[in-house]
Design an enzyme around this catalytic site. Structure first.
Site, PDB file in Angstrom:
ATOM      1  N   ALA A   1       0.859  -1.181   0.000  1.00 21.24           N
ATOM      2  CA  ALA A   1       0.000   0.000   0.000  1.00 21.24           C
ATOM      3  C   ALA A   1       0.895   1.230   0.000  1.00 21.24           C
ATOM      4  O   ALA A   1       2.028   1.181   0.478  1.00 21.24           O
ATOM      5  CB  ALA A   1      -0.886  -0.023   1.236  1.00 21.24           C
TER       6      ALA A   1
ATOM      7  N   CYS B   1       3.150   4.183 -17.284  1.00 22.88           N
ATOM      8  CA  CYS B   1       2.466   3.025 -17.858  1.00 22.88           C
ATOM      9  C   CYS B   1       1.192   2.579 -17.165  1.00 22.88           C
ATOM     10  O   CYS B   1       0.165   2.464 -17.820  1.00 22.88           O
ATOM     11  CB  CYS B   1       3.454   1.885 -18.006  1.00 22.88           C
ATOM     12  SG  CYS B   1       4.644   2.280 -19.301  1.00 22.88           S
TER      13      CYS B   1
HETATM   14  N1  LIG Z   1       8.912   3.236 -19.503  1.00 21.36           N
HETATM   15  C1  LIG Z   1       8.756   1.954 -19.220  1.00 21.36           C
HETATM   16  O1  LIG Z   1       9.163   1.490 -18.160  1.00 21.36           O
HETATM   17  C2  LIG Z   1       8.075   1.026 -20.164  1.00 21.36           C
HETATM   18  C3  LIG Z   1       7.440   1.500 -21.305  1.00 21.36           C
HETATM   19  N2  LIG Z   1       6.798   0.646 -22.166  1.00 21.36           N
HETATM   20  C4  LIG Z   1       6.190   1.149 -23.387  1.00 21.36           C
HETATM   21  O2  LIG Z   1       7.247   1.443 -24.315  1.00 21.36           O
HETATM   22  C5  LIG Z   1       6.892   2.582 -25.117  1.00 21.36           C
HETATM   23  C6  LIG Z   1       7.958   3.658 -24.977  1.00 21.36           C
HETATM   24  O3  LIG Z   1       7.983   4.105 -23.634  1.00 21.36           O
HETATM   25  P1  LIG Z   1       9.181   5.004 -23.072  1.00 21.36           P
HETATM   26  O4  LIG Z   1      10.471   4.416 -23.502  1.00 21.36           O
HETATM   27  O5  LIG Z   1       8.916   5.184 -21.626  1.00 21.36           O
HETATM   28  O6  LIG Z   1       8.917   6.366 -23.877  1.00 21.36           O
HETATM   29  P2  LIG Z   1       9.824   7.684 -23.944  1.00 21.36           P
HETATM   30  O7  LIG Z   1       8.873   8.805 -24.040  1.00 21.36           O
HETATM   31  O8  LIG Z   1      10.839   7.662 -22.848  1.00 21.36           O
HETATM   32  O9  LIG Z   1      10.633   7.528 -25.313  1.00 21.36           O
HETATM   33  C7  LIG Z   1      10.038   7.529 -26.568  1.00 21.36           C
HETATM   34  C8  LIG Z   1      11.064   8.066 -27.583  1.00 21.36           C
HETATM   35  O10 LIG Z   1      10.555   7.899 -28.897  1.00 21.36           O
HETATM   36  C9  LIG Z   1      10.974   9.015 -29.678  1.00 21.36           C
HETATM   37  N3  LIG Z   1      10.135   9.108 -30.893  1.00 21.36           N
HETATM   38  C10 LIG Z   1       8.843   9.493 -30.995  1.00 21.36           C
HETATM   39  N4  LIG Z   1       8.423   9.413 -32.273  1.00 21.36           N
HETATM   40  C11 LIG Z   1       9.466   8.954 -33.003  1.00 21.36           C
HETATM   41  C12 LIG Z   1       9.667   8.643 -34.378  1.00 21.36           C
HETATM   42  N5  LIG Z   1       8.676   8.773 -35.261  1.00 21.36           N
HETATM   43  N6  LIG Z   1      10.873   8.213 -34.777  1.00 21.36           N
HETATM   44  C13 LIG Z   1      11.873   8.059 -33.891  1.00 21.36           C
HETATM   45  N7  LIG Z   1      11.767   8.326 -32.571  1.00 21.36           N
HETATM   46  C14 LIG Z   1      10.566   8.756 -32.130  1.00 21.36           C
HETATM   47  C15 LIG Z   1      10.831  10.165 -28.727  1.00 21.36           C
HETATM   48  O11 LIG Z   1      11.576  11.284 -29.149  1.00 21.36           O
HETATM   49  C16 LIG Z   1      11.364   9.552 -27.431  1.00 21.36           C
HETATM   50  O12 LIG Z   1      12.755   9.727 -27.281  1.00 21.36           O
HETATM   51  C17 LIG Z   1       5.504   3.009 -24.641  1.00 21.36           C
HETATM   52  O13 LIG Z   1       4.541   2.387 -25.451  1.00 21.36           O
HETATM   53  C18 LIG Z   1       5.419   2.438 -23.232  1.00 21.36           C
HETATM   54  O14 LIG Z   1       4.101   2.178 -22.830  1.00 21.36           O
HETATM   55  C19 LIG Z   1       6.784  -0.711 -21.946  1.00 21.36           C
HETATM   56  C20 LIG Z   1       7.403  -1.240 -20.848  1.00 21.36           C
HETATM   57  C21 LIG Z   1       8.120  -0.418 -19.873  1.00 21.36           C
HETATM   58  O1  LIG Z   2       4.639  -1.141 -18.893  1.00 17.33           O
HETATM   59  C1  LIG Z   2       5.445  -0.567 -18.194  1.00 17.33           C
HETATM   60  O2  LIG Z   2       5.886   0.553 -18.390  1.00 17.33           O
HETATM   61  C2  LIG Z   2       5.973  -1.198 -16.950  1.00 17.33           C
HETATM   62  O3  LIG Z   2       5.103  -0.764 -15.865  1.00 17.33           O
HETATM   63  C3  LIG Z   2       5.508  -1.219 -14.583  1.00 17.33           C
HETATM   64  O4  LIG Z   2       6.829  -0.768 -14.282  1.00 17.33           O
HETATM   65  P1  LIG Z   2       7.130   0.711 -13.717  1.00 17.33           P
HETATM   66  O5  LIG Z   2       5.961   1.592 -13.987  1.00 17.33           O
HETATM   67  O6  LIG Z   2       8.451   1.090 -14.263  1.00 17.33           O
HETATM   68  O7  LIG Z   2       7.327   0.565 -12.152  1.00 17.33           O
HETATM   69  P2  LIG Z   2       6.656  -0.344 -11.005  1.00 17.33           P
HETATM   70  O8  LIG Z   2       7.736  -0.856 -10.151  1.00 17.33           O
HETATM   71  O9  LIG Z   2       5.723  -1.327 -11.559  1.00 17.33           O
HETATM   72  O10 LIG Z   2       5.846   0.735 -10.167  1.00 17.33           O
HETATM   73  C4  LIG Z   2       4.712   1.395 -10.706  1.00 17.33           C
HETATM   74  C5  LIG Z   2       4.029   2.187  -9.610  1.00 17.33           C
HETATM   75  O11 LIG Z   2       3.374   1.314  -8.691  1.00 17.33           O
HETATM   76  C6  LIG Z   2       3.728   1.656  -7.372  1.00 17.33           C
HETATM   77  N1  LIG Z   2       3.717   0.425  -6.550  1.00 17.33           N
HETATM   78  C7  LIG Z   2       4.393  -0.677  -6.951  1.00 17.33           C
HETATM   79  C8  LIG Z   2       4.355  -1.840  -6.214  1.00 17.33           C
HETATM   80  C9  LIG Z   2       3.604  -1.896  -5.027  1.00 17.33           C
HETATM   81  O12 LIG Z   2       3.511  -2.928  -4.312  1.00 17.33           O
HETATM   82  N2  LIG Z   2       2.937  -0.785  -4.634  1.00 17.33           N
HETATM   83  C10 LIG Z   2       2.971   0.386  -5.364  1.00 17.33           C
HETATM   84  O13 LIG Z   2       2.330   1.388  -4.975  1.00 17.33           O
HETATM   85  C11 LIG Z   2       5.101   2.294  -7.470  1.00 17.33           C
HETATM   86  O14 LIG Z   2       5.351   3.134  -6.376  1.00 17.33           O
HETATM   87  C12 LIG Z   2       4.965   3.058  -8.773  1.00 17.33           C
HETATM   88  O15 LIG Z   2       4.366   4.320  -8.563  1.00 17.33           O
HETATM   89  C13 LIG Z   2       5.521  -2.754 -14.588  1.00 17.33           C
HETATM   90  O16 LIG Z   2       5.959  -3.224 -13.308  1.00 17.33           O
HETATM   91  C14 LIG Z   2       6.439  -3.295 -15.685  1.00 17.33           C
HETATM   92  O17 LIG Z   2       6.379  -4.710 -15.719  1.00 17.33           O
HETATM   93  C15 LIG Z   2       5.975  -2.718 -17.028  1.00 17.33           C
HETATM   94  O18 LIG Z   2       6.829  -3.133 -18.072  1.00 17.33           O
END
Ligand SMILES: NC(=O)C1=CN([C@@H]2O[C@H](COP(=O)(O)OP(=O)(O)OC[C@H]3O[C@@H](n4cnc5c(N)ncnc54)[C@H](O)[C@@H]3O)[C@@H](O)[C@H]2O)C=CC1
Ligand SMILES: O=C(O)[C@H]1O[C@H](OP(=O)(O)OP(=O)(O)OC[C@H]2O[C@@H](n3ccc(=O)[nH]c3=O)[C@H](O)[C@@H]2O)[C@H](O)[C@@H](O)[C@@H]1O
Length: 447
Positions: free
Chosen positions: A258, A266
């Site tokens: 919690a 995400c």
């Molecule tokens: N951040 C995370 O922990 C995770 C994110 N995802 C997914 O992955 C995707 C990307 O997320 P992030 O890396 O966090 O996004 P981000 O916003 O950090 O990076 C996206 C990048 O793509 C670039 N971009 C946009 N349009 C473009 C184009 N047409 N050509 C080339 N570059 C371009 C942007 O300038 C930016 O640098 C999202 O769909 C997100 O939901 C999935 C798992 C984990």
């Molecule tokens: O699609 C995504 O971007 C990613 O989203 C989350 O990863 P992330 O958002 O980086 O971080 P988490 O560790 O999952 O935490 C997310 C949020 O939940 C909160 N949280 C997490 C765990 C928990 O027990 N309680 C809680 O409040 C954290 O404080 C944080 O604000 C998922 O854990 C990843 O598997 C997934 O790839």
């Protein structure tokens, strides 16, 4: 293998660097010239533990390159990963403009067989739209080139991204093309040597799996946050309850904490997008609608605890706030609960002295010119002259503080902890009033 990664954000950069680390030749493309310049100059535009070493090592041996040159990047890889952002649209659905723009870039430049890999989190059916976008560009150029579109959603967590990518629980590949499956298997073989963690499925199931995973995790958190509110009323301790239920393997110990609400780029957007997909198909996802609503309320819980202790009018009060990033070990401020806490305090006239080990610059950008917020250089400096301490993010350096120094620095001996970091009895023994989440308040007799 030759790989191109489009988008060098949290996912694209980690994907590119880790694939290069395994011996692949990777070109990372981004439209953000500033980001590419930082990377070309040897910098890392985000805070992600361990990423800098991998990037530098692979750049040095020539396996990892960064560019804004679309034609060169598309020409490079047989595998073209799309890892661009998919932010929420106004109606909550995923905005696919960047994904489709990336697909068009590939279609506009490709001259030989490509496997286009959707790494971004995208709604069911997006692979078909990517295919159409690529085909449209090829037709415009009067060319016929073979290609496949594959879904390969990413499950890494920020702050632990490199470890998650290098040692994945599972790798999901959605594909209906034999040649593409073979190449994806070969690419990921080095990551799944000891256990076959690769799951091949149809494209739509792979796309759906990503949303289902995030929705399930978000549900666990909102469930525990609601139970925490009830625990406070009935005199139970949610942390004891967490341990009690977590030992049942059907429930498991992970992701039951919690807190001050979930944030990040995400969970909020993916829960909304799945609810929206349900609406589009006439399926009301009641549980997920409630998950989202409970989380919106949870982000106000710390503000409410401050009001319960100090009253509605906070004019003239100052609060130290520890932790700005949406979780520890990242500088990411997207949907961070701290933004809501700060807004709740400032709206009532309070001043906030915030400290975060790495997210201060991103917080400045996210907050804009909100009056009444200043940033301290250390956790202790944030306490100076403050009425109370509010903890929003559980950075490791906050876990074992000098309680006597906290008490000495604060005007009133009050700690409001949004992450249940401490044993209530211990904090109380140091003469501090301790208000946490889902636990009885621990208040010394004389304060
Ligand atoms: N951040 C995370 O922990 C995770 C994110 N995802 C997914 O992955 C995707 C990307 O997320 P992030 O890396 O966090 O996004 P981000 O916003 O950090 O990076 C996206 C990048 O793509 C670039 N971009 C946009 N349009 C473009 C184009 N047409 N050509 C080339 N570059 C371009 C942007 O300038 C930016 O640098 C999202 O769909 C997100 O939901 C999935 C798992 C984990
Ligand atoms: O699609 C995504 O971007 C990613 O989203 C989350 O990863 P992330 O958002 O980086 O971080 P988490 O560790 O999952 O935490 C997310 C949020 O939940 C909160 N949280 C997490 C765990 C928990 O027990 N309680 C809680 O409040 C954290 O404080 C944080 O604000 C998922 O854990 C990843 O598997 C997934 O790839």
């Amino acid at each position: 293998m030759k790989v191109t990664v489009i988008g060098t954000g949290y996912v694209g950069l980690v994907t590119g660097a880790c694939l290069a680390e395994m011996g692949n030749h990777v070109v990372c493309l981004d439209v953000d010239e500033r980001k590419i310049r930082v990377l070309q100059d040897g910098g890392i535009p985000i805070h992600e533990p361990g990423l800098d070493v991998i990037v530098q090592r692979n750049v040095a041996v020539g396996r990892l390159q960064f560019t804004t040159d679309v034609a060169a990047a598309v020409a490079h890889g047989t595998l073209q990963f799309i890892g661009v952002g998919t932010p929420p649209d106004e109606d909550g659905s995923a905005d696919l403009q960047h994904v489709l723009a990336a697909a068009r870039s590939i279609g506009a430049h490709m001259t030989d067989y490509k496997i286009i890999v959707d790494k971004s989190t995208v709604p069911v059916g997006t692979a078909d739209r990517v295919r159409e976008a690529v085909r449209g560009e090829l037709q415009r150029r009067g060319m016929e080139v073979e290609f496949a579109v594959v879904s390969n959603p990413e499950f890494l967590k920020e702050g632990a991204a490199v470890g998650d990518f290098m040692r994945p629980d599972r790798i999901i590949v959605g594909a209906d093309d034999e040649r593409a499956v073979l190449l994806m298997r070969a690419l990921y073989a080095s990551f799944t040597r000891n256990h076959d963690r690769l799951q091949i499925m149809d494209v739509r199931s792979a796309e759906f799996t990503k949303y289902a995973a995030n929705a399930m995790l978000a549900t666990r958190i909102s469930f525990m946050n609601e139970l925490a509110q009830l625990a406070e009323k009935v005199g139970a301790d949610i942390d004891m309850v967490r341990r009690g239920i977590g030992s049942d393997p059907r429930i498991g110990t992970h992701f039951l904490y919690a807190g001050a609400g979930y944030g990040g780029s995400c969970f909020p957007k993916d829960v909304k997008a799945l609810v929206r997909t349900g609406q589009e198909h006439g399926v009301k996802l009641r549980v997920l609608e409630a998950v989202e609503e409970a989380n919106e309320q949870q982000k106000h819980v710390l503000g409410k605890k401050v009001v319960a202790r100090f009253g509605e009018d906070l004019a003239g009060r100052t609060f130290a706030l520890w932790g700005l990033a949406f979780k520890p070990d990242t500088d990411d401020m997207r949907e961070a609960p701290s933004l809501v806490v700060i807004a709740d305090l400032v709206r009532r006239g309070a001043r906030v002295q915030a400290y975060d080990p790495v997210a201060t610059e991103q917080a400045r950008l996210a907050l804009g010119d909100v009056a009444g917020v200043s940033f301290a250089d250390s956790a202790q400096a944030a306490l100076s002259g403050a009425d109370a301490l509010v903890i929003v993010t559980e950075w490791r350096e906050f876990r074992s503080p000098d309680f006597d120094a906290i008490r000495a620095a604060l005007k009133q001996p009050v700690v409001i902890d949004g992450r249940n970091l401490f044993e209530p009895a211990l904090v109380k023994a140091h003469g501090l009033e301790y208000f946490a989440i889902g636990r009885a308040n621990a208040v010394p007799l004389k304060t």
